[in-house]
Design an enzyme around this catalytic site. Structure first.
Site, PDB file in Angstrom:
ATOM      1  N   GLY A  51       0.820  -1.203   0.000  1.00  0.00           N
ATOM      2  CA  GLY A  51       0.000   0.000   0.000  1.00  0.00           C
ATOM      3  C   GLY A  51       0.854   1.253   0.000  1.00  0.00           C
ATOM      4  CB  CYS A  52       0.166   4.673   1.229  1.00  0.00           C
ATOM      5  SG  CYS A  52       0.994   6.258   1.451  1.00  0.00           S
ATOM      6  CG  PHE A  53       5.858   5.072  -0.740  1.00  0.00           C
ATOM      7  CD1 PHE A  53       5.168   6.244  -0.525  1.00  0.00           C
ATOM      8  CD2 PHE A  53       6.545   4.932  -1.950  1.00  0.00           C
ATOM      9  CE1 PHE A  53       5.145   7.268  -1.461  1.00  0.00           C
ATOM     10  CE2 PHE A  53       6.535   5.953  -2.908  1.00  0.00           C
ATOM     11  CZ  PHE A  53       5.821   7.122  -2.655  1.00  0.00           C
ATOM     12  CB  CYS A  55       1.114   3.447   5.656  1.00  0.00           C
ATOM     13  SG  CYS A  55      -0.271   4.540   5.278  1.00  0.00           S
TER      14      CYS A  55
END
Length: 219
Positions: A51-53, A55
């Site tokens: 997912g979003c890096f 995070c």
């Protein structure tokens, strides 16, 4: 009308040909021999996409033995990917992180545990509302020993949860460092709406279920 149909067919054939070429390039990435990164100053490197890096970077930096987490792109078939290009889903790359860690403090096996404990393991092509192939879950191996660790843990998770695990398993090839403004994003932008509403809650959910003795006291 006589000319329109042949032109449409030609355009369709050209599109199919391009898609086939992209699929072939991506398959060559998946089938490649893994590249192993040697230790540097006693530190090892590992690579994950989940997912979003923003995070994922923060999650790994909360783990003892992790010296640094760097946001970037990996898993695709194009060179020098950018944030804009990866978001098209046409590069094959996913937002990924490079984990620099001390193998005397934390093992690759534990980093894999962190990986699976910090995401929705069933979601395909994304995490939460971040959706698209650029947000898909990929776990990279650099040698056969790492590959076996990943596969065994993935299999154990399937048996335990009784669900299909979405994470893909790729041979590591290349990590492209993301633009400067993506680095340490959560630390530098604690009041950003996405950080407050998505990134920090995801980090806290992970920390609540991961063994406290493996986490840093302060993050």
């Amino acid at each position: 009308m006589k000319n329109i149909i042949p032109l449409f067919i030609l355009a369709l054939l050209f599109s199919c040909q391009n898609t086939a070429q992209v699929n072939s390039k991506q398959q060559s990435v998946i089938n490649a021999e893994p590249i192993e990164i040697p230790l540097k100053a006693g530190k090892a490197r590992a690579y994950f996409a989940s997912g979003c890096f923003w995070c994922v970077e923060a999650i790994y930096e909360s783990v003892k033995g992790v010296e640094e987490s760097i946001s970037g792109y990996s898993g695709g078939h194009t060179k020098n990917p950018t944030y804009g290009a990866s978001n098209t889903g046409k590069t094959g790359h996913a937002e990924a992180v490079e984990i620099i860690y001390d193998p005397n403090i934390v093992s690759f096996e534990t980093l894999v545990d962190v990986y699976f404990a910090s995401q929705d393991v069933t979601q395909v092509n994304g995490q939460g509302n971040d959706r698209g192939s650029q947000y898909r879950s990929i776990i990279f191996y650099q040698n056969d020993a790492q590959k076996q660790i990943i596969l065994k843990k993935k299999e154990a998770l399937v048996k335990k949860r009784g669900v299909k695990i979405a994470a893909e398993v790729y041979p590591f090839q290349k990590f492209w460092v993301a633009e400067d403004y993506h680095q340490n994003y959560e630390k530098l932008h604690p009041n950003n709406g996405y950080i407050r509403n998505v990134s920090i809650p995801r980090l806290n959910r992970f920390k609540a279920k991961f063994p406290k003795e493996l986490l840093k006291e302060h993050h």
